[in-house]
Scaffold this active site. Structure first.
Site, mmCIF file in Angstrom:
data_model
loop_
_atom_site.group_PDB
_atom_site.id
_atom_site.type_symbol
_atom_site.label_atom_id
_atom_site.label_comp_id
_atom_site.label_asym_id
_atom_site.label_seq_id
_atom_site.Cartn_x
_atom_site.Cartn_y
_atom_site.Cartn_z
ATOM 1 C CG ASP A 82 5.934 9.864 -3.918
ATOM 2 O OD1 ASP A 82 4.981 10.473 -4.449
ATOM 3 O OD2 ASP A 82 6.670 9.075 -4.542
ATOM 4 C CD GLU A 102 -4.277 -23.077 7.491
ATOM 5 O OE1 GLU A 102 -3.124 -22.876 7.925
ATOM 6 O OE2 GLU A 102 -4.493 -23.592 6.362
#
Length: 733
Positions: A535, A615
């Site tokens: 928020d 990777e």
């Protein structure tokens, strides 16, 4: 001037670059809301008010014969209580004689330069001459209650902030049972409510419903803004889309119990009231005292939801977030949580750090399990001493070796909680929220500290101030892993227990404010079991918030999509985690996980040592790519190119530089198809007359062609494949 008051009529109009907001106090002192929408210049809209004799809607004292005048049907700026308006109210109280009425009448208006402040609460700020304040005073002549309505008008940002100061000007105490921050009455129009519901690991899922002739309520009673409902709502016209139509937003700058209520009245006007939840709330207001309500950020767009989102993104970045990190690229980090959980020692952390440094990571964050007796989530919270026995070294030795590798060091903390078996709780049981005579309710095997107590806040401030002062810590992940129950403060008398939840928030803001001011160079990230306190209140102290504990990229697409309607992507903590994912078991490509994480503040949440060499090479490339696009994510304009909730095949989004010089389009296939339809996307926000090179097919197009004709992607199959397309302006036509 952004605020104008007509000296003859008293009409007050607030102007932003593209909107107007008009109000007026009549001869009785009732303040009418007349309009909020596209700019109207200096028009007087009082003639648009509709009045009729609406049966069973009473008249104020002295207007017996004027039956077309009723508080029950007028659009108002802020309502009293018990005097004739039966709709959702802003204020509810109990006076010393037991009466519940408040009749608020206009008592004056001031126009002031700059932005008002809200003592004890986070609020928007003025960067220097960009805001004007309207201070509107209402008074109840019987109780002496005064309500000061505050309006901050940010002209260029198209934002109007609202808050209320409730003051007791009488001679006896008043009990406030409700004190909303703002009321917005829309006299005309059809509106739909867009809100953002969810649960832990699936936060801020957008839902759009027509407003009914009923009261529709969004609220949290959990002591936090919550995973379940976000303190942000949008009212949109029925046919409003991303790029066209009317919509307006209401966002609370508050992290605790809240309520946003909408009601379509019997006269078909629409009322929105926002503020602290009145469930279990009661505040004693002694003579001369003032109650300060949280701020609400209103913004309006006549050009669809994308425009509204951009307005909120820009405003939060520039007028809510105060951190020095606001405009700077964030360090690319590795967090050990999903790699080790609490099963680690110093050597394991150093091994992770060494591998991370070799791949280009810039910071290691040590998560939960480094302190006290913390070996699982049932113990240790509150005892914030480094566990040398478990780690096998001192705290400074742990950090020093990581710093010698060339990495910054970050740390997880959860200051607001305590374990029942912690030494802190044994020494100070009165510091926790528990009810006398009742066995306490636990969540995640922990209790909540009473942050409304100054002694608790001072203790935590001293503890964490010393931690940051004594150690080379560059980042703090501030977590909060349970909602409130047993909300009873041992410090407050019986009649003031209704204040405990809000006093908690005031204490939290005090602690966050003191630590972030003392250590401005430290990057603070908010967290509450992931996105349970995402928020504007937390953003005032933390420039980023961990978006969700669900790191599955396919779920994250929807979570970040919903979050983006009000909050900037640069505030969304988003990491690459392991595959199969620890929350869902889903397997996804490393490139897909990276594409999704690059739409926020980028990092890793896995054991890099377990990756293959191929990777690892891919990680190096992703980190380099992230660094190249960070300015776009931090300062660019974000567009939702598809609807992540309804488009079943693929999702796409775009970041565009403010000067339209470059853009990045990300596409993720969420349901690979046999015999597929084409994946086709239209871009947004490019200069139509400029030439752009795109990396998908290595072709050059005008901005107009990319935005109107778009791009068609090759067939993408497999485990949720993704692609990032860079768009670079090369010339003008």
């Amino acid at each position: 001037m952004s605020i104008r008051k007509d000296p003859e009529t008293g009409l007050i109009t607030l102007h932003t670059a593209h909107t107007s907001y008009q109000l007026w106090a009549d001869e009785l002192g009732i303040v009418h809301h007349l309009y909020y929408g596209p700019s109207i210049g200096e028009a007087d809209l009082r003639g648009l008010e509709f009045r009729s004799d609406c049966g069973f809607s009473p008249q104020p004292a002295g207007l017996d014969a004027q039956r077309d005048y009723s508080l029950d049907t007028l659009c108002q700026e802020y309502t009293g209580s018990g005097v004739g308006d039966y709709r959702i109210g802003c204020l509810r109280l109990t006076a010393a004689d037991g009466s519940r009425a408040a009749d608020l009448r206009f008592a004056g208006a001031e126009i002031l330069p700059g932005k008002y402040e809200l003592p004890g609460l986070p609020a928007a700020f003025d960067n220097g001459g960009e805001c004007e304040t309207l201070r509107l005073t209402l008074k109840d002549p019987v109780t002496g209650l005064t309500v000061v309505l505050l309006y901050g008008v940010y002209h260029d940002a198209d934002v109007i902030t609202r808050a209320a100061l409730v003051e007791n000007g009488g001679s006896a105490a008043i009990q406030l049972d409700k004190a909303a921050s703002a009321c917005l009455d829309l006299p005309f129009g059809e509106w739909e409510l867009i809100h953002f519901h969810g649960r832990h690991c699936m936060e801020r899922q957008p839902e759009r419903t027509p407003l009914a002739h009923a009261i529709q309520t969004l609220r949290s009673a959990r002591g936090a803004s919550s995973h379940q409902h976000n303190p942000f709502a949008i009212l949109a016209a029925p046919h409003t889309t991303e790029d066209a139509g009317e919509c307006l937003g209401a966002m609370l700058v508050y992290s605790g119990n809240f309520k946003i209520e909408c009601e379509v009245s019997q006269m078909h006007s629409t009322r929105l009231v926002a503020g602290i939840s009145d469930d279990d709330f009661r505040w004693t207001l002694a003579p001369g005292e003032q109650f300060v309500t949280p701020e609400v950020l209103f913004s309006y767009s006549a050009k669809g939801l994308s425009q509204l989102s951009w307005q909120y993104h820009h405003f939060l970045q520039h007028n809510i977030i105060r951190s020095v990190w606001r405009d700077h690229p964030r360090p690319i980090l590795i967090n050990n949580w999903e790699a080790t959980y609490m099963d680690f020692d110093a050597q394991r952390i150093w091994d992770i750090a060494r591998q991370a440094k070799e791949l280009g990571v810039e910071m290691l964050v040590l998560d939960d399990g480094w302190f006290g007796s913390r070996v699982d989530d049932r113990s240790g919270l509150g005892d914030w001493q480094f566990n040398e026995k478990k780690l096998g070294c001192t705290f400074n030795e742990l950090i020093g070796k990581i710093r010698e590798m060339g990495l910054l060091f970050g740390l997880w903390i959860e200051p607001e909680m305590v374990s029942p078996n912690a030494e802190l709780y044994k020494a100070h049981p009165e510091w926790a929220l528990t009810i006398p005579g009742r066995a306490p309710t636990t969540g995640r095997s922990q209790l909540v500290l009473d942050m409304g107590r100054p002694d608790v806040v001072d203790y935590l401030y001293g503890l964490f101030h010393q931690l940051l002062a004594d150690h080379d810590i560059s980042y703090i992940k501030w977590d909060m892993n349970r909602n409130m129950t047993d909300v009873f403060s041992r410090l407050l008398p019986t009649e003031r227990q209704g204040e405990a939840a809000h006093r908690y928030m005031l204490g939290l803001y005090d602690l966050l404010g003191r630590l972030t001011r003392d250590f401005p160079e430290v990057l603070f990230e908010g967290c509450a079991g992931g996105g349970g306190r995402f928020d504007a209140g937390i953003l005032a102290y933390c420039p980023q918030i961990w978006c969700s504990d669900d790191t599955d990229p396919i779920h994250r697409i929807k979570i970040q999509y919903g979050t983006s309607f009000g909050y900037p992507p640069a505030a969304m903590g988003s990491h690459v985690s392991a595959s199969p994912n620890h929350q869902t078991g889903r397997s996804t490509l490393l490139s897909t996980r990276s594409t999704v994480a690059m739409a926020g503040t980028f990092g890793y949440e896995l054991d890099l040592q377990r990756l293959t060499e191929d990777e690892k090479d891919e990680v190096r490339c992703h980190i380099q790519q992230c660094k190249e696009i960070q300015p776009l994510v931090l300062n660019g304009r974000y567009d939702r190119l598809t609807d992540a909730m309804t488009d079943t095949c693929f999702t796409a989004w775009q970041f565009t530089a403010q000067d339209q010089s470059r853009a990045m389009v990300s596409v993720v296939v969420i349901d690979p198809q046999a015999n597929p339809w084409p994946i086709h996307v239209r871009l947004k926000g490019l200069d139509p007359s400029a030439l752009y090179h795109e990396t998908l097919t290595d072709h050059t197009y005008t901005g107009a062609a990319l935005c109107h004709a778009g791009l068609t992607l090759p067939i993408m199959q497999g485990d949720y494949p993704a692609v990032q397309i860079m768009i670079e302006r090369i010339d003008a036509v």
